[in-house]
Design an enzyme around this catalytic site. Structure first.
Site, PDB file in Angstrom:
ATOM      1  N   ARG A  94      -9.349   0.077   3.067  1.00 52.02           N
ATOM      2  CA  ARG A  94     -10.213   1.247   3.258  1.00 52.02           C
ATOM      3  C   ARG A  94      -9.879   2.299   2.215  1.00 52.02           C
ATOM      4  NH1 ARG A  94     -10.849   3.714   9.162  1.00 52.02           N
ATOM      5  NH2 ARG A  94      -8.955   4.790   8.554  1.00 52.02           N
ATOM      6  N   THR A  98     -13.026   8.024   1.917  1.00 49.99           N
ATOM      7  CA  THR A  98     -14.311   7.730   2.566  1.00 49.99           C
ATOM      8  C   THR A  98     -14.180   6.807   3.780  1.00 49.99           C
ATOM      9  OG1 THR A  98     -14.646   5.779   1.191  1.00 49.99           O
ATOM     10  CG2 THR A  98     -15.485   7.876   0.325  1.00 49.99           C
ATOM     11  N   ASP A 190      -1.297   4.353  11.103  1.00 46.51           N
ATOM     12  CA  ASP A 190      -1.702   3.341  10.120  1.00 46.51           C
ATOM     13  C   ASP A 190      -0.851   2.101  10.330  1.00 46.51           C
ATOM     14  OD1 ASP A 190      -1.732   1.754   7.660  1.00 46.51           O
ATOM     15  OD2 ASP A 190      -2.999   3.360   6.908  1.00 46.51           O
ATOM     16  N   ASP A 193       0.879   0.533   7.146  1.00 39.94           N
ATOM     17  CA  ASP A 193       1.981   1.360   6.641  1.00 39.94           C
ATOM     18  C   ASP A 193       3.197   1.233   7.544  1.00 39.94           C
ATOM     19  OD1 ASP A 193       0.513   2.212   4.525  1.00 39.94           O
ATOM     20  OD2 ASP A 193       0.179   4.249   5.252  1.00 39.94           O
TER      21      ASP A 193
END
Ligand code: PRP
Ligand code: URA
Length: 198
Positions: A94, A98, A190, A193
């Site tokens: 992603r 945006t 996330d 991550d």
């Protein structure tokens, strides 16, 4: 499209731990068991040491496709359950501004037509990544796609309902909403991550 929210005390318990830290395997094993329990069987025969016996085997090839990177955290648990599964990979990322996904890599087994394809991606947020992966798999011939996610947002489910109404979604949690950066609330942050320490 069918949405299955897998409710089980062990799933709830591990999900609580997962929101606070990354321990994806246990919750995912439960999901994978649920998502595979109606796989079609085919009748065949084997020779036992004593005689010929009627047996049932999986009727279709199973293909697991983790979405890079976060889906990699679900692959080991899936392969424990279905050791004969073939594995393909989809690389999607992603855009941080945006939240629109970009496809940067793919390598999947040939002949997806007759296979049951399990798309592994723990987070279903806007649904853009899952829609892109499902569309890509369809383009490669896949007829049956089952998405296994861990946390889903209503926005992502609604998006898939619109663009991929015949796909199946299995998730451990349907969370409240997305924030203005398109992260799931309450979510778990996330996933990629946290899984890879980036
Ligand atoms: C995360 C996640 C999904 C996607 C979900 O990946 O693993 O693939 O976001 O968001 P969406 O439903 O809004 O498309 P990300 O793009 O952060 O890549 P990463 O796993 O490499 O960090
Ligand atoms: N991707 C993630 O890893 N987490 C979110 O909340 C949304 C997208």
């Amino acid at each position: 499209m069918a949405l299955h929210i897998v409710r089980h005390p062990l799933v709830e318990d591990v999900l609580a731990a997962l929101r606070a830290r990354v321990t994806p395997c246990d919750v995912f094993r439960q999901l994978a068991r649920r998502a595979t329990r109606d796989l079609a069987l085919a009748e065949t025969w084997v020779e036992t040491p004593l005689e010929r016996a009627a047996v049932k085997r999986l009727g279709s090839r199973v293909v697991a496709v983790p979405v890079l990177r976060a889906g990699l955290g679900m692959l080991d648990a899936f392969l424990e359950l279905v050791p004969s599964a073939q594995v393909g990979y989809f690389g999607l990322e992603r855009n941080e501004e945006t939240a629109v996904a970009r496809r940067y890599y793919e390598k999947v087994p040939k002949d997806l037509e007759g296979a049951v394809v399990f798309l592994l991606d723990p987070m279903l947020a806007t649904g853009g990544s899952a829609a892109m992966a499902i569309d890509g798999l369809r383009g490669l011939g896949a007829k049956q796609v089952r998405l296994l996610s861990i946390v889903a947002a209503p926005e992502g489910v609604a998006h898939l309902e619109k663009v991929a109404p015949d796909s199946l979604i299995f998730t451990a949690a349907l969370d409240r909403a997305l924030n203005d950066k398109k992260y799931i609330l309450p979510g778990l942050g996330d996933f990629g991550d946290r899984l890879f320490g980036t």
